[in-house]
Design a protein around this motif. Structure first.
Motif, PDB file in Angstrom:
ATOM      1  N   LEU A 170       0.813  -1.207   0.000  1.00 54.02           N
ATOM      2  CA  LEU A 170       0.000   0.000   0.000  1.00 54.02           C
ATOM      3  C   LEU A 170       0.850   1.263   0.000  1.00 54.02           C
ATOM      4  CD1 LEU A 170      -2.761  -0.903   2.592  1.00 54.02           C
ATOM      5  CD2 LEU A 170      -3.120  -0.401   0.193  1.00 54.02           C
ATOM      6  N   TYR A 171       2.034   1.175   0.558  1.00 49.69           N
ATOM      7  CA  TYR A 171       2.816   2.374   0.795  1.00 49.69           C
ATOM      8  C   TYR A 171       4.103   2.420  -0.022  1.00 49.69           C
ATOM      9  CZ  TYR A 171      -0.526   2.076   4.482  1.00 49.69           C
ATOM     10  OH  TYR A 171      -1.709   1.934   5.164  1.00 49.69           O
ATOM     11  N   GLY A 172       4.191   1.598  -1.055  1.00 53.11           N
ATOM     12  CA  GLY A 172       5.342   1.658  -1.931  1.00 53.11           C
ATOM     13  C   GLY A 172       6.640   1.441  -1.176  1.00 53.11           C
ATOM     14  N   ASN A 173       7.562   2.393  -1.325  1.00 53.81           N
ATOM     15  CA  ASN A 173       8.867   2.227  -0.697  1.00 53.81           C
ATOM     16  C   ASN A 173       9.005   3.006   0.607  1.00 53.81           C
ATOM     17  OD1 ASN A 173       8.835   4.746  -1.793  1.00 53.81           O
ATOM     18  ND2 ASN A 173      10.640   4.493  -3.080  1.00 53.81           N
ATOM     19  N   CYS A 174       7.898   3.443   1.185  1.00 53.85           N
ATOM     20  CA  CYS A 174       7.968   4.114   2.487  1.00 53.85           C
ATOM     21  C   CYS A 174       8.312   3.074   3.546  1.00 53.85           C
ATOM     22  CB  CYS A 174       6.638   4.776   2.820  1.00 53.85           C
ATOM     23  SG  CYS A 174       6.579   5.486   4.474  1.00 53.85           S
ATOM     24  N   LYS A 175       9.315   3.358   4.348  1.00 55.61           N
ATOM     25  CA  LYS A 175       9.823   2.347   5.277  1.00 55.61           C
ATOM     26  C   LYS A 175       8.876   2.069   6.442  1.00 55.61           C
ATOM     27  CE  LYS A 175      12.711   5.585   7.946  1.00 55.61           C
ATOM     28  NZ  LYS A 175      14.092   5.893   8.332  1.00 55.61           N
ATOM     29  N   PHE A 176       7.919   2.974   6.698  1.00 50.11           N
ATOM     30  CA  PHE A 176       7.013   2.736   7.815  1.00 50.11           C
ATOM     31  C   PHE A 176       5.990   1.653   7.500  1.00 50.11           C
ATOM     32  CE2 PHE A 176       8.254   7.195   8.692  1.00 50.11           C
ATOM     33  CZ  PHE A 176       8.829   6.977   9.929  1.00 50.11           C
ATOM     34  N   GLY A 177       5.486   1.634   6.291  1.00 46.50           N
ATOM     35  CA  GLY A 177       4.470   0.665   5.932  1.00 46.50           C
ATOM     36  C   GLY A 177       3.166   0.853   6.686  1.00 46.50           C
ATOM     37  N   THR A 178       2.860   2.100   7.061  1.00 46.37           N
ATOM     38  CA  THR A 178       1.618   2.420   7.771  1.00 46.37           C
ATOM     39  C   THR A 178       0.986   3.644   7.124  1.00 46.37           C
ATOM     40  OG1 THR A 178       2.551   4.016   9.345  1.00 46.37           O
ATOM     41  CG2 THR A 178       2.760   1.667   9.909  1.00 46.37           C
ATOM     42  N   PRO A 179      -0.250   3.989   7.501  1.00 51.67           N
ATOM     43  CA  PRO A 179      -0.885   5.181   6.928  1.00 51.67           C
ATOM     44  C   PRO A 179      -0.099   6.470   7.136  1.00 51.67           C
ATOM     45  CG  PRO A 179      -2.537   3.797   7.958  1.00 51.67           C
ATOM     46  CD  PRO A 179      -1.206   3.196   8.318  1.00 51.67           C
ATOM     47  N   ASP A 180       0.775   6.522   8.165  1.00 48.40           N
ATOM     48  CA  ASP A 180       1.571   7.736   8.389  1.00 48.40           C
ATOM     49  C   ASP A 180       2.530   8.016   7.241  1.00 48.40           C
ATOM     50  OD1 ASP A 180       0.290   8.091  10.740  1.00 48.40           O
ATOM     51  OD2 ASP A 180       1.983   7.637  12.047  1.00 48.40           O
ATOM     52  N   CYS A 181       2.746   7.047   6.368  1.00 45.22           N
ATOM     53  CA  CYS A 181       3.555   7.290   5.180  1.00 45.22           C
ATOM     54  C   CYS A 181       2.898   8.330   4.283  1.00 45.22           C
ATOM     55  CB  CYS A 181       3.729   5.996   4.385  1.00 45.22           C
ATOM     56  SG  CYS A 181       4.799   4.783   5.169  1.00 45.22           S
ATOM     57  N   LEU A 182       1.568   8.358   4.315  1.00 43.07           N
ATOM     58  CA  LEU A 182       0.822   9.191   3.380  1.00 43.07           C
ATOM     59  C   LEU A 182       0.053  10.322   4.049  1.00 43.07           C
ATOM     60  CD1 LEU A 182      -0.733   6.253   1.322  1.00 43.07           C
ATOM     61  CD2 LEU A 182       1.338   7.541   0.770  1.00 43.07           C
ATOM     62  N   PHE A 183      -0.449  10.071   5.254  1.00 43.70           N
ATOM     63  CA  PHE A 183      -1.365  11.008   5.890  1.00 43.70           C
ATOM     64  C   PHE A 183      -0.818  11.497   7.226  1.00 43.70           C
ATOM     65  CE2 PHE A 183      -3.914   7.731   3.617  1.00 43.70           C
ATOM     66  CZ  PHE A 183      -4.236   8.510   2.517  1.00 43.70           C
ATOM     67  N   LEU A 184      -1.415  12.572   7.714  1.00 46.31           N
ATOM     68  CA  LEU A 184      -1.050  13.070   9.033  1.00 46.31           C
ATOM     69  C   LEU A 184      -1.458  12.056  10.096  1.00 46.31           C
ATOM     70  CD1 LEU A 184      -2.197  16.807   8.721  1.00 46.31           C
ATOM     71  CD2 LEU A 184       0.150  15.948   8.708  1.00 46.31           C
ATOM     72  N   PRO A 185      -0.708  11.972  11.192  1.00 46.30           N
ATOM     73  CA  PRO A 185      -1.047  11.016  12.251  1.00 46.30           C
ATOM     74  C   PRO A 185      -2.456  11.244  12.783  1.00 46.30           C
ATOM     75  CG  PRO A 185       1.156  11.894  12.576  1.00 46.30           C
ATOM     76  CD  PRO A 185       0.540  12.705  11.477  1.00 46.30           C
ATOM     77  N   ILE A 186      -3.124  10.169  13.125  1.00 43.67           N
ATOM     78  CA  ILE A 186      -4.482  10.257  13.647  1.00 43.67           C
ATOM     79  C   ILE A 186      -4.498  10.940  15.014  1.00 43.67           C
ATOM     80  CG2 ILE A 186      -6.445   8.903  14.480  1.00 43.67           C
ATOM     81  CD1 ILE A 186      -5.726   6.789  12.392  1.00 43.67           C
ATOM     82  N   SER A 187      -3.468  10.682  15.816  1.00 49.70           N
ATOM     83  CA  SER A 187      -3.438  11.196  17.179  1.00 49.70           C
ATOM     84  C   SER A 187      -1.997  11.393  17.634  1.00 49.70           C
ATOM     85  CB  SER A 187      -4.153  10.211  18.117  1.00 49.70           C
ATOM     86  OG  SER A 187      -4.051  10.622  19.464  1.00 49.70           O
ATOM     87  N   ASN A 188      -1.820  12.219  18.662  1.00 50.36           N
ATOM     88  CA  ASN A 188      -0.496  12.355  19.259  1.00 50.36           C
ATOM     89  C   ASN A 188      -0.309  11.382  20.423  1.00 50.36           C
ATOM     90  OD1 ASN A 188      -2.150  13.503  21.176  1.00 50.36           O
ATOM     91  ND2 ASN A 188      -0.947  15.363  21.452  1.00 50.36           N
TER      92      ASN A 188
END
Length: 404
Positions: free
Chosen positions: A164-182
């Motif tokens: 889903l996240y291509g070559n972003c090393k996180f492999g989570t939605p934070d690769c693409l979007f702002l964090p849901i929460s702090n």
């Protein structure tokens, strides 16, 4: 684009479910804080982005002001005077959304609908959601109620979903979007801070609203949740704007308004009979052509996984004496779930960027047309409703569906 952002519904439904994180306790646990809001401006077109860069740990936080309420929210353009002018020129339409907890009837000229799907309502909702998802003092908010939903936890933790996240090393939605929460999400279920609510297909039959939004429609509430979840991080936004600059001259979507966004869905949706038939491009245009002339809209953005659609446009526009000016970007066509998974990491990264660029362009359009049996089209519809754009979607299926 069979899956369009790789089954956008998986990301969104999973994300939406875990997003409800802390929202139940809502207004009973927190008072209204000092007015702070994450609103970042459009990134300069000449910024060079490292493909492997991380999303920033701390976003730009600015004081909330009326300037932002009239232009952009999370980098998406809100409905403005020009949009309201167009809405006022078009005849009233009444549509009924189905698929949620109960049917939702929308009359584009009904004042209660106008008020609910307004810029002001969205600004209030997004501010409230942000504040409650990002408490100022996490340490002393031990009773902040988190909802850990198994679907997203498995989705984020599973290495098989990294496509889903291509070559972003996180492999989570934070690769693409702002964090849901702090706040971090504790994985140990204790019935207090963390409660496990099963995330399955019928979750939305009985949706849980925070008290402050109890009287809002399900359609509005779901749109607000998805809008919050899909906030592009600065890296994603920069890449999207670079992609737009390759094909749009001038390179900002806003200067090409007003325009109509058309998404033509075919391929596997037809073969699996989720759509009753493959509609011709002419059938889509027939839905809005009179309204486009009435509002003097000549620009049209076309998106489809089927390359033949663009040949159809050339012939159709000849028959209309060249009335429409085509807007499009060069993207990978004929993408489906299987082909995306089988593609290389670099290809996946490029395709996901193309999906997000399409979403940005379509969400900022003034009129929208597509088939709401498509997860992608429902996403666009929800985004534009959150932006205060109440002109009903044009669909040849004559079905208005709220995804469950």
């Amino acid at each position: 684009m069979a899956l369009k952002i790789v089954r956008t519904s998986l990301l969104l439904v999973g994300g939406t479910l875990i997003f409800v994180i802390g929202i139940l306790m809502g207004s009973t646990l927190f008072g209204i804080k000092e007015q702070q809001f994450i609103i970042y401006p459009l990134v300069s077109e000449n910024v060079i982005v490292d493909e492997t860069s991380q999303p920033p740990k701390k976003q730009m936080s600015t004081s909330y002001s009326s300037t932002h309420t009239k232009s952009q929210l999370w980098s998406m353009y809100l409905a403005d005077e020009n949009y309201y002018r167009i809405a006022g020129l078009l005849p009233c339409r009444t549509v009924e959304y189905t698929g949620g907890p109960k049917p939702h009837i929308m009359d584009s000229c009904d004042q209660s609908i106008i008020d609910e799907f307004s810029v002001e309502a969205t600004i209030h909702a997004q501010k409230w959601i942000y504040e409650h998802q990002n408490p100022e003092n996490i340490k002393f908010n031990h009773r902040l109620l988190y909802h850990r939903f198994k679907l997203l936890v498995d989705f984020v933790k599973s290495s098989s979903q990294s496509y889903l996240y291509g070559n972003c090393k996180f492999g989570t939605p934070d690769c693409l979007f702002l964090p849901i929460s702090n706040c971090s999400i504790p994985y140990k279920e204790d019935g207090n801070r963390t409660i496990d609510i099963r995330a399955n297909i019928d979750h939305w039959i009985k949706p849980i609203h925070p008290p402050i939004f109890q009287n809002r429609s399900f359609n509005w509430f779901r749109s607000q949740l998805l809008f919050y979840l899909m906030r592009y991080n600065p890296t994603t936004l920069t890449r999207v704007q670079h992609k737009i600059a390759e094909y749009f001259h001038p390179p900002s979507v806003n200067v090409h308004r007003p325009y109509v966004a058309v998404f033509v869905r075919r391929s596997d949706k037809v073969s699996t009979q989720e759509m009753a038939q493959a509609f011709s491009l002419e059938q889509y245009f027939n839905l809005f052509d009179a309204d486009a002339h009435r509002a003097n809209i000549t620009n049209v953005y076309i998106n489809s996984e089927d390359e033949n659609v663009f040949n159809e446009f050339n012939q159709l526009n000849k028959n209309k004496n060249g009335y429409y000016k085509l807007m499009s970007i060069n993207t990978t066509r004929n993408v489906n779930f299987a082909s995306l998974v089988a593609s290389s990491v670099g290809q996946r990264a490029r395709i996901i960027l193309e999906f997000l660029t399409d979403l940005y362009i379509e969400a900022n359009a003034d009129l929208h047309v597509g088939t709401l049996t498509s997860n992608w089209c429902r996403l666009v519809d929800e985004m534009k409703l959150a932006l205060g754009k109440r002109i009903p979607y044009y669909t040849p299926e004559n079905r208005f569906i709220i995804d469950m």
